[in-house]
Design an enzyme around this catalytic site. Structure first.
Site, PDB file in Angstrom:
ATOM      1  N   LYS A 110       0.828  -1.220   0.000  1.00 50.09           N
ATOM      2  CA  LYS A 110       0.000   0.000   0.000  1.00 50.09           C
ATOM      3  C   LYS A 110       0.855   1.259   0.000  1.00 50.09           C
ATOM      4  O   LYS A 110       0.665   2.161  -0.806  1.00 50.09           O
ATOM      5  CB  LYS A 110      -0.928   0.021   1.221  1.00 50.09           C
ATOM      6  CG  LYS A 110      -1.610   1.368   1.452  1.00 50.09           C
ATOM      7  CD  LYS A 110      -2.460   1.390   2.691  1.00 50.09           C
ATOM      8  CE  LYS A 110      -1.736   1.680   3.966  1.00 50.09           C
ATOM      9  NZ  LYS A 110      -1.565   3.112   4.308  1.00 50.09           N
ATOM     10  N   ASN A 111       1.796   1.336   0.942  1.00 51.47           N
ATOM     11  CA  ASN A 111       2.527   2.591   1.100  1.00 51.47           C
ATOM     12  C   ASN A 111       3.480   2.868  -0.058  1.00 51.47           C
ATOM     13  O   ASN A 111       3.736   4.029  -0.393  1.00 51.47           O
ATOM     14  CB  ASN A 111       3.276   2.614   2.441  1.00 51.47           C
ATOM     15  CG  ASN A 111       2.320   2.786   3.606  1.00 51.47           C
ATOM     16  OD1 ASN A 111       1.151   3.105   3.409  1.00 51.47           O
ATOM     17  ND2 ASN A 111       2.813   2.558   4.815  1.00 51.47           N
ATOM     18  N   CYS A 130      -5.165  13.007  12.251  1.00 54.53           N
ATOM     19  CA  CYS A 130      -5.799  11.751  11.879  1.00 54.53           C
ATOM     20  C   CYS A 130      -5.951  10.931  13.143  1.00 54.53           C
ATOM     21  O   CYS A 130      -5.640  11.394  14.233  1.00 54.53           O
ATOM     22  CB  CYS A 130      -4.998  11.022  10.827  1.00 54.53           C
ATOM     23  SG  CYS A 130      -3.454  10.412  11.456  1.00 54.53           S
ATOM     24  N   ARG A 157       0.421  14.503  13.170  1.00 52.61           N
ATOM     25  CA  ARG A 157       1.107  14.287  11.890  1.00 52.61           C
ATOM     26  C   ARG A 157       1.273  15.568  11.071  1.00 52.61           C
ATOM     27  O   ARG A 157       0.683  15.728   9.994  1.00 52.61           O
ATOM     28  CB  ARG A 157       0.382  13.215  11.076  1.00 52.61           C
ATOM     29  CG  ARG A 157       0.358  11.890  11.786  1.00 52.61           C
ATOM     30  CD  ARG A 157      -0.392  10.848  11.001  1.00 52.61           C
ATOM     31  NE  ARG A 157       0.468  10.029  10.171  1.00 52.61           N
ATOM     32  CZ  ARG A 157       0.021   9.023   9.429  1.00 52.61           C
ATOM     33  NH1 ARG A 157      -1.244   8.735   9.410  1.00 52.61           N
ATOM     34  NH2 ARG A 157       0.845   8.312   8.721  1.00 52.61           N
ATOM     35  N   ASP A 201       3.532   0.245  12.219  1.00 45.41           N
ATOM     36  CA  ASP A 201       2.326  -0.337  11.627  1.00 45.41           C
ATOM     37  C   ASP A 201       2.076  -1.776  12.098  1.00 45.41           C
ATOM     38  O   ASP A 201       1.000  -2.320  11.859  1.00 45.41           O
ATOM     39  CB  ASP A 201       2.409  -0.297  10.092  1.00 45.41           C
ATOM     40  CG  ASP A 201       2.263   1.119   9.553  1.00 45.41           C
ATOM     41  OD1 ASP A 201       1.858   2.015  10.319  1.00 45.41           O
ATOM     42  OD2 ASP A 201       2.562   1.333   8.360  1.00 45.41           O
ATOM     43  N   ARG A 229      -9.250   0.583   3.913  1.00 45.83           N
ATOM     44  CA  ARG A 229      -8.279   1.568   3.438  1.00 45.83           C
ATOM     45  C   ARG A 229      -6.979   0.874   3.046  1.00 45.83           C
ATOM     46  O   ARG A 229      -6.314   1.294   2.099  1.00 45.83           O
ATOM     47  CB  ARG A 229      -7.935   2.557   4.571  1.00 45.83           C
ATOM     48  CG  ARG A 229      -8.886   3.687   4.758  1.00 45.83           C
ATOM     49  CD  ARG A 229      -8.273   4.677   5.735  1.00 45.83           C
ATOM     50  NE  ARG A 229      -6.863   4.856   5.415  1.00 45.83           N
ATOM     51  CZ  ARG A 229      -5.892   5.045   6.302  1.00 45.83           C
ATOM     52  NH1 ARG A 229      -6.167   5.117   7.574  1.00 45.83           N
ATOM     53  NH2 ARG A 229      -4.648   5.174   5.910  1.00 45.83           N
TER      54      ARG A 229
HETATM   55  C1  UD1 Z   1       4.256   6.625   6.668  1.00 42.81           C
HETATM   56  C2  UD1 Z   1       3.325   5.479   6.379  1.00 42.81           C
HETATM   57  C3  UD1 Z   1       2.649   4.993   7.639  1.00 42.81           C
HETATM   58  C4  UD1 Z   1       3.696   4.653   8.705  1.00 42.81           C
HETATM   59  C5  UD1 Z   1       4.657   5.823   8.909  1.00 42.81           C
HETATM   60  C6  UD1 Z   1       5.796   5.478   9.833  1.00 42.81           C
HETATM   61  C7  UD1 Z   1       2.650   6.007   4.121  1.00 42.81           C
HETATM   62  C8  UD1 Z   1       1.551   6.398   3.207  1.00 42.81           C
HETATM   63  N1  UD1 Z   1       2.334   5.925   5.412  1.00 42.81           N
HETATM   64  O1  UD1 Z   1       3.464   7.698   7.152  1.00 42.81           O
HETATM   65  O2  UD1 Z   1       1.878   3.826   7.339  1.00 42.81           O
HETATM   66  O3  UD1 Z   1       3.049   4.370   9.921  1.00 42.81           O
HETATM   67  O4  UD1 Z   1       5.216   6.213   7.638  1.00 42.81           O
HETATM   68  O5  UD1 Z   1       6.477   4.370   9.379  1.00 42.81           O
HETATM   69  O6  UD1 Z   1       3.747   5.729   3.686  1.00 42.81           O
HETATM   70  N2  UD1 Z   1       6.424  14.225  11.225  1.00 42.81           N
HETATM   71  C9  UD1 Z   1       6.580  15.555  11.541  1.00 42.81           C
HETATM   72  N3  UD1 Z   1       6.650  16.468  10.530  1.00 42.81           N
HETATM   73  C10 UD1 Z   1       6.559  16.097   9.217  1.00 42.81           C
HETATM   74  C11 UD1 Z   1       6.397  14.736   8.900  1.00 42.81           C
HETATM   75  C12 UD1 Z   1       6.333  13.808   9.932  1.00 42.81           C
HETATM   76  O7  UD1 Z   1       6.677  15.925  12.728  1.00 42.81           O
HETATM   77  O8  UD1 Z   1       6.621  16.967   8.330  1.00 42.81           O
HETATM   78  C13 UD1 Z   1       6.348  13.227  12.327  1.00 42.81           C
HETATM   79  C14 UD1 Z   1       4.988  12.518  12.381  1.00 42.81           C
HETATM   80  O9  UD1 Z   1       4.036  13.266  13.099  1.00 42.81           O
HETATM   81  C15 UD1 Z   1       5.340  11.219  13.063  1.00 42.81           C
HETATM   82  C16 UD1 Z   1       6.760  10.943  12.548  1.00 42.81           C
HETATM   83  O10 UD1 Z   1       7.251  12.179  12.046  1.00 42.81           O
HETATM   84  O11 UD1 Z   1       5.367  11.375  14.460  1.00 42.81           O
HETATM   85  C17 UD1 Z   1       6.841   9.903  11.460  1.00 42.81           C
HETATM   86  O12 UD1 Z   1       5.969  10.243  10.417  1.00 42.81           O
HETATM   87  P1  UD1 Z   1       6.252   9.881   8.891  1.00 42.81           P
HETATM   88  O13 UD1 Z   1       7.413   8.947   8.800  1.00 42.81           O
HETATM   89  O14 UD1 Z   1       6.274  11.121   8.108  1.00 42.81           O
HETATM   90  O15 UD1 Z   1       4.920   9.070   8.535  1.00 42.81           O
HETATM   91  P2  UD1 Z   1       4.082   9.172   7.212  1.00 42.81           P
HETATM   92  O16 UD1 Z   1       4.969   9.366   6.044  1.00 42.81           O
HETATM   93  O17 UD1 Z   1       2.941  10.099   7.394  1.00 42.81           O
END
Ligand code: UD1
Length: 426
Positions: free
Chosen positions: A26-27, A120, A125, A311, A403
């Site tokens: 998915k990701n 979410c 996030r 996850d 989803r």
């Molecule tokens: C992706 C995955 C999700 C997985 C997560 C962590 C997808 C579509 N989703 O989510 O399934 O659980 O990686 O492995 O690929 N953060 C910030 N600022 C930012 C971006 C992130 O503070 O600009 C923080 C987030 O709040 C969180 C952490 O960084 O606490 C990790 O998030 P991130 O790795 O970005 O997750 P996603 O890419 O949203």
């Protein structure tokens, strides 16, 4: 496929047998569908899972004027004409990953308008790393009315040295995509190393992008003027793989899974082994789970890859709740990702959550109960618990499950599980 308001009834204690087919990741697919925006020619994607999240990402591309056709697990995308730079709020608000489109839209059009995805189920996030990285590449970014407006400088985005405060998967992907068409060299330090990041890089490389180091902490991208047509196959889903390994363990059933990439699930295999289960490679891309008679408790802490994946935290909690002994599960990636503990407790588990720690005392049995899935991976945890419980479990909130799991109920049925979707009011 629209959100399903039915409930899932599971009659627990069935033995599973046979082999399950693991779908595309998915990701990886979400990022790669967004990445197809970079390509002004035909893009064929294979092994794309059929999921509500993928449909939403496709709808965003369609709203931008991109042509998409789906046949089975093949997605044909043609982004030669992008007629809008604005991603629709109704969809972005439902799918955080659709924010990742900001990188490729900005790189292609020089301007991108994408709504802030908002909070979410599992935490706030934010998208500050994405925004700061794009600013580093020369973009002007304004946020007003809940919308991120990004403008590339005259002549397009410029290569930059970017350091991420945290190895965010999404920020690494957004910035890597933007950098493929920027002028000059970009480096992303403290980059996410997830297999899905490597898959996105491989997809971009198949279109002619120059990327080195994906899968390490430092990714170097040398911008090119234009990308070209490709035909790309997406990797198997490591989280679905882990979920089915636990389905085998929790029901004491030695099921097989294929296709899988064992090196993508090293921490999952290590934790199953620590609990007394074995995984056997029956072929290079096929694994069999050999459950323990009595699984032992083991502490788990979630981390960015190659650490234990957040996850898999909820699915493992279901198995740990039935293990021998006590342990602590620590969530370090997201701030609000333990709401399934209360639902598992309704089924007889003994889990106490304090902040981001859960103290789990193994119990000899769970009993079926009506429960509510609070997020995607929580839905998997409840399905797994329901498979192992005495009696009937009724799970609400299946829109979360749909989803991100392709036909989870059907795949389990084919393995011999007794479960069915029924209308919510039955
Ligand atoms: C992706 C995955 C999700 C997985 C997560 C962590 C997808 C579509 N989703 O989510 O399934 O659980 O990686 O492995 O690929 N953060 C910030 N600022 C930012 C971006 C992130 O503070 O600009 C923080 C987030 O709040 C969180 C952490 O960084 O606490 C990790 O998030 P991130 O790795 O970005 O997750 P996603 O890419 O949203």
């Amino acid at each position: 496929m629209e959100a399903d308001r039915s409930v899932l009834e599971i009659w627990g204690k069935s033995q599973l047998q046979g082999q399950v087919k693991i779908s595309g990741a998915k990701n990886a697919a979400l990022a790669i569908v967004a990445g197809a925006l970079l390509c002004p020619e035909d893009c064929r994607l294979q092994n794309v899972p059929s999921l509500v999240d993928i449909n939403r990402m496709s709808q965003i591309l369609e709203a931008l004027g991109v042509k998409i056709e789906r046949q089975g697990d093949i997605l044909d995308i043609n982004a030669s004409q992008i007629s809008s730079d604005r991603a629709p709020y109704e969809i972005v608000s439902q799918l955080r990953a659709s924010f990742f489109c900001i990188g490729p839209i900005l790189a292609r059009l020089g301007v991108a308008r994408v709504p802030l995805p908002g909070g979410c189920e599992i935490g706030a996030r934010p998208v500050d790393f994405h925004v700061r990285g794009l600013q580093g590449m020369g973009a002007t970014v304004q946020i007003n009315g809940g919308m991120v407006h990004a403008y590339a400088p005259p002549g397009g985005l410029k290569g930059a040295k970017i350091y991420l405060d945290y190895p965010s998967v999404g920020a690494t992907e957004t910035l890597m995509m933007a950098a493929t068409l920027a002028e000059g060299e970009t480096t992303i330090e403290n980059a996410a190393q997830e297999p899905e990041v490597i898959d996105l890089a491989a997809f971009c490389q198949s279109m002619g992008a120059k990327i080195q180091g994906a899968g390490t902490k430092k990714i170097a991208i040398s911008g090119v003027a234009k990308l070209h047509s490709t035909d790309y196959t997406i990797i198997p889903d490591r989280i679905e793989t882990g979920t089915f390994l636990i389905a085998g363990a929790i029901t004491h059933s030695p099921i097989s899974l294929a296709p899988v990439v064992p090196e993508h699930i090293t921490p999952i295999i290590a934790k199953l082994q620590a609990m007394g289960a074995e995984t056997i490679a029956v072929a290079p891309n096929q694994l069999r789970i050999v459950p323990a008679e009595n699984h032992r408790a083991t502490d788990i802490e979630t981390q960015p890859y190659p650490g234990f994946p957040t996850d898999m935290q909820a699915p493992f909690m279901a198995l740990l709740s039935l293990s021998r002994g006590s342990c602590v599960m620590t969530e370090t990636v997201f701030e609000n990702r333990m709401r399934h503990a209360a639902e598992l407790n309704r089924m007889g588990a003994d889990i106490r959550v304090k902040g981001n720690n859960a103290a789990i005392r193994g119990v000899p049995m769970l009993s079926g109960a009506p429960v509510v899935a609070t997020d995607l991976r929580a839905s998997a945890a409840l399905v797994l618990a329901g498979l192992a419980a005495e009696g009937t479990t009724r799970i609400e909130g299946l829109h979360h499950m749909d989803r991100g799991y392709e036909r989870l109920d059907l795949k389990l049925q084919q393995l011999g599980a007794k479960l069915q979707r029924v209308p919510a009011d039955s």
